[in-house]
Design a protein around this motif. Structure first.
Motif, PDB file in Angstrom:
ATOM      1  N   UNK A 129       0.661  -1.068   0.125  1.00 42.71           N
ATOM      2  CA  UNK A 129      -0.008   0.069  -0.186  1.00 42.71           C
ATOM      3  C   UNK A 129       0.649   1.389   0.039  1.00 42.71           C
ATOM      4  N   UNK A 130       2.246   1.336   0.569  1.00 42.22           N
ATOM      5  CA  UNK A 130       3.078   2.494   0.332  1.00 42.22           C
ATOM      6  C   UNK A 130       3.830   2.317  -1.022  1.00 42.22           C
ATOM      7  N   UNK A 131       3.545   1.465  -1.921  1.00 41.58           N
ATOM      8  CA  UNK A 131       4.341   1.545  -3.175  1.00 41.58           C
ATOM      9  C   UNK A 131       5.422   0.639  -3.400  1.00 41.58           C
ATOM     10  N   UNK A 132       5.867   0.039  -2.184  1.00 41.38           N
ATOM     11  CA  UNK A 132       7.037  -0.942  -2.008  1.00 41.38           C
ATOM     12  C   UNK A 132       6.605  -2.246  -2.570  1.00 41.38           C
ATOM     13  N   UNK A 133       7.617  -2.508  -3.480  1.00 41.13           N
ATOM     14  CA  UNK A 133       7.626  -3.913  -4.339  1.00 41.13           C
ATOM     15  C   UNK A 133       8.143  -5.038  -3.474  1.00 41.13           C
ATOM     16  N   UNK A 134       7.465  -6.028  -3.662  1.00 42.49           N
ATOM     17  CA  UNK A 134       7.717  -7.295  -2.861  1.00 42.49           C
ATOM     18  C   UNK A 134       7.666  -8.467  -3.768  1.00 42.49           C
ATOM     19  N   UNK A 135       8.678  -9.234  -4.074  1.00 44.09           N
ATOM     20  CA  UNK A 135       8.730 -10.441  -4.897  1.00 44.09           C
ATOM     21  C   UNK A 135       7.952 -11.457  -4.266  1.00 44.09           C
ATOM     22  N   UNK A 136       6.867 -11.965  -5.311  1.00 46.31           N
ATOM     23  CA  UNK A 136       5.639 -12.841  -4.971  1.00 46.31           C
ATOM     24  C   UNK A 136       5.732 -14.159  -4.669  1.00 46.31           C
ATOM     25  N   UNK A 137       7.157 -14.614  -4.464  1.00 51.89           N
ATOM     26  CA  UNK A 137       7.287 -15.883  -3.445  1.00 51.89           C
ATOM     27  C   UNK A 137       8.530 -15.638  -2.615  1.00 51.89           C
ATOM     28  N   UNK A 138       8.178 -15.734  -1.503  1.00 52.15           N
ATOM     29  CA  UNK A 138       9.471 -15.727  -0.464  1.00 52.15           C
ATOM     30  C   UNK A 138       9.974 -17.037   0.085  1.00 52.15           C
ATOM     31  N   UNK A 139      11.193 -16.861   0.467  1.00 60.22           N
ATOM     32  CA  UNK A 139      11.698 -18.226   1.106  1.00 60.22           C
ATOM     33  C   UNK A 139      11.611 -18.207   2.562  1.00 60.22           C
ATOM     34  N   UNK A 140      10.723 -19.354   3.026  1.00 57.36           N
ATOM     35  CA  UNK A 140      10.679 -19.289   4.402  1.00 57.36           C
ATOM     36  C   UNK A 140      11.768 -19.847   5.564  1.00 57.36           C
ATOM     37  N   UNK A 141      11.953 -19.446   6.448  1.00 57.34           N
ATOM     38  CA  UNK A 141      13.154 -20.021   7.293  1.00 57.34           C
ATOM     39  C   UNK A 141      12.493 -20.649   8.561  1.00 57.34           C
ATOM     40  N   UNK A 142      11.364 -20.582   8.842  1.00 60.35           N
ATOM     41  CA  UNK A 142      10.913 -21.149  10.326  1.00 60.35           C
ATOM     42  C   UNK A 142      11.435 -22.557  10.631  1.00 60.35           C
ATOM     43  N   UNK A 143      11.945 -22.724  11.580  1.00 66.47           N
ATOM     44  CA  UNK A 143      12.405 -24.117  12.202  1.00 66.47           C
ATOM     45  C   UNK A 143      13.617 -24.604  11.386  1.00 66.47           C
ATOM     46  N   UNK A 144      14.247 -23.609  10.677  1.00 65.33           N
ATOM     47  CA  UNK A 144      15.474 -24.064  10.106  1.00 65.33           C
ATOM     48  C   UNK A 144      16.601 -23.715  10.938  1.00 65.33           C
ATOM     49  N   UNK A 145      17.658 -24.697  11.156  1.00 66.08           N
ATOM     50  CA  UNK A 145      18.585 -24.273  12.473  1.00 66.08           C
ATOM     51  C   UNK A 145      19.604 -23.406  12.049  1.00 66.08           C
ATOM     52  N   UNK A 146      19.909 -22.395  13.158  1.00 66.11           N
ATOM     53  CA  UNK A 146      20.806 -21.629  13.084  1.00 66.11           C
ATOM     54  C   UNK A 146      22.401 -22.168  12.688  1.00 66.11           C
ATOM     55  N   UNK A 147      22.933 -21.577  11.775  1.00 64.09           N
ATOM     56  CA  UNK A 147      24.228 -22.266  11.601  1.00 64.09           C
ATOM     57  C   UNK A 147      24.233 -22.511   9.953  1.00 64.09           C
ATOM     58  N   UNK A 148      25.079 -23.701   9.677  1.00 68.35           N
ATOM     59  CA  UNK A 148      25.262 -23.875   8.206  1.00 68.35           C
ATOM     60  C   UNK A 148      23.867 -24.280   7.679  1.00 68.35           C
ATOM     61  N   UNK A 149      22.947 -24.869   8.325  1.00 65.50           N
ATOM     62  CA  UNK A 149      21.721 -25.191   7.750  1.00 65.50           C
ATOM     63  C   UNK A 149      20.857 -24.153   7.223  1.00 65.50           C
ATOM     64  N   UNK A 150      20.922 -22.829   7.887  1.00 65.40           N
ATOM     65  CA  UNK A 150      20.327 -21.849   7.378  1.00 65.40           C
ATOM     66  C   UNK A 150      21.111 -21.198   6.526  1.00 65.40           C
ATOM     67  N   UNK A 151      22.254 -20.885   6.951  1.00 69.53           N
ATOM     68  CA  UNK A 151      23.223 -20.155   5.818  1.00 69.53           C
ATOM     69  C   UNK A 151      23.318 -20.715   4.364  1.00 69.53           C
ATOM     70  N   UNK A 152      23.332 -22.147   4.340  1.00 68.72           N
ATOM     71  CA  UNK A 152      23.415 -22.789   3.254  1.00 68.72           C
ATOM     72  C   UNK A 152      22.051 -22.759   2.132  1.00 68.72           C
ATOM     73  N   UNK A 153      21.117 -23.018   3.144  1.00 65.16           N
ATOM     74  CA  UNK A 153      19.887 -22.877   2.357  1.00 65.16           C
ATOM     75  C   UNK A 153      19.181 -21.738   1.781  1.00 65.16           C
ATOM     76  N   UNK A 154      19.662 -20.539   2.748  1.00 67.24           N
ATOM     77  CA  UNK A 154      19.234 -19.238   2.259  1.00 67.24           C
ATOM     78  C   UNK A 154      20.138 -19.009   0.977  1.00 67.24           C
ATOM     79  N   UNK A 155      21.232 -19.212   0.929  1.00 63.40           N
ATOM     80  CA  UNK A 155      22.219 -18.917  -0.180  1.00 63.40           C
ATOM     81  C   UNK A 155      21.816 -19.880  -1.174  1.00 63.40           C
ATOM     82  N   UNK A 156      21.185 -20.943  -1.117  1.00 63.49           N
ATOM     83  CA  UNK A 156      20.713 -21.793  -2.204  1.00 63.49           C
ATOM     84  C   UNK A 156      19.508 -21.287  -2.871  1.00 63.49           C
ATOM     85  N   UNK A 157      18.589 -20.866  -1.869  1.00 60.13           N
ATOM     86  CA  UNK A 157      17.408 -20.084  -2.471  1.00 60.13           C
ATOM     87  C   UNK A 157      17.796 -18.931  -3.417  1.00 60.13           C
ATOM     88  N   UNK A 158      18.768 -18.069  -2.858  1.00 65.18           N
ATOM     89  CA  UNK A 158      19.066 -16.979  -3.712  1.00 65.18           C
ATOM     90  C   UNK A 158      19.727 -17.526  -4.797  1.00 65.18           C
TER      91      UNK A 158
END
Ligand code: A2P
Length: 291
Positions: free
Chosen positions: A13-42
């Motif tokens: 509503x304020x004009x900001x654009x937001x990509x229509x699918x996001x990568x979720x990280x709930x229950x993804x363990x801190x450390x390599x699991x999150x770092x690697x999966x976020x990087x893989x998603x990107x």
């Protein structure tokens, strides 16, 4: 819905654009699991990542973004305020902790993770209002590009409307076949609030349903893809998560089919399936935190 790829955007509503699918990280363990999966998603082309203070993985989300080599300003980054920091001052202070964790100097979207509710805090309205005032200040200071809420039901949004100077731009709720909360989604959309879907795959619980498998098969798609498309066809922004690069990529391949009206009606009216059990008024997050 006329998106053709997951980097196409909804406009807030304020004009900001937001990509229509996001990568979720709930229950993804801190450390390599999150770092690697976020990087893989990107690497798979996602440009939208969703985390929360309470997930305990903000540090690794920030590392994953930096490891991807994609510029920070090309990623839409969301985090959420946690229930133990309600009220104006605690809100402003805890936001700085999230920035430090993420290793960034702004976030694209900041959400109140759960509303305060009467059964835990009789002054719930005032509490939500003063937390929101903190959000408005941070937004006006330019530290957040958009502000919103999560798990707010209609009564919480109505109450916030009595105090808010700026209405929330987003409400992130549980939304998937078997637990669609269609009335709430419609209410938000009529108010110009973008609805995001957490657990768009019912945290995996709907994926083995035979009826959904048969329907997905008709379109030559997986149940996960059917669920993600189901959200998009309701103008709801899905935040699927997977730790597996192949699935992360497949979850964004949802732009080459359309669920027909009859099947949408089946999905909208199917019996409850995969409900998380979390609900602001009945099983509020504060109750979980406070034991
Ligand atoms: P995994 O990480 O092993 O892929 P939600 O997004 O609703 O929270 O659901 C996440 C769950 O769904 C995770 O358990 C994830 O497991 C699983 N999942 C995600 N994408 C797929 C997929 N394409 N096929 C099967 N399971 C999936």
């Amino acid at each position: 819905m006329d998106f053709t790829k997951h980097t196409d955007c909804f406009t807030l509503s304020n004009g900001v654009k937001i990509p229509c699918i996001g990568y979720g990280t709930w229950k993804t363990e801190d450390g390599a699991q999150t770092r690697d999966s976020v990087s893989a998603a990107i690497s798979c082309g996602y440009r939208h990542v969703d985390t929360a203070f309470a997930y305990g993985n903000e540090v690794s989300v920030g590392e994953g973004i930096r490891a991807s080599g994609v510029a920070r300003e090309d990623i839409f980054l969301t985090t959420k305020h946690w229930v133990t920091f309600r009220g104006y001052e605690a809100t402003v202070a805890t936001f700085e902790d999230s920035l430090k964790n993420l290793g960034t100097d702004y976030v694209d979207l900041y959400l109140i993770h759960w509303p305060a509710v009467e059964k835990i805090t009789p002054d719930w309205k005032e509490l939500n209002a003063s937390t929101w005032a903190g959000f408005e200040k941070l937004y006006k200071d330019g530290k957040i590009r958009a502000i919103g809420v999560s798990n707010f039901e209609q009564k919480h949004l109505e109450a916030l409307g009595e105090y808010a100077e700026i209405m929330p731009m987003v409400n992130q709720i549980e939304f998937h076949p078997g637990y669609s909360q269609l009335e709430l989604a419609k209410y938000c959309q009529n108010k110009g609030i973008l609805v995001q879907a957490w657990s768009p795959l019912g945290s995996g619980a709907v994926l083995s349903d035979e009826g959904l498998a048969a329907m997905a098969g008709k379109y030559g798609k997986s149940v996960a893809q059917l669920c993600i498309r189901y959200a998009l066809q309701h103008d709801v922004l899905p935040l699927p998560k997977s730790l597996k690069p192949q699935r992360i990529a497949a979850n964004a391949e949802v732009f080459d089919f359309e669920i027909d009206e009859e099947d949408i009606a089946v999905l909208e009216t199917m019996p409850e399936l995969g409900f998380s059990g979390f609900k602001a008024e009945e099983a509020p997050a504060d109750a979980l935190v406070n034991g």
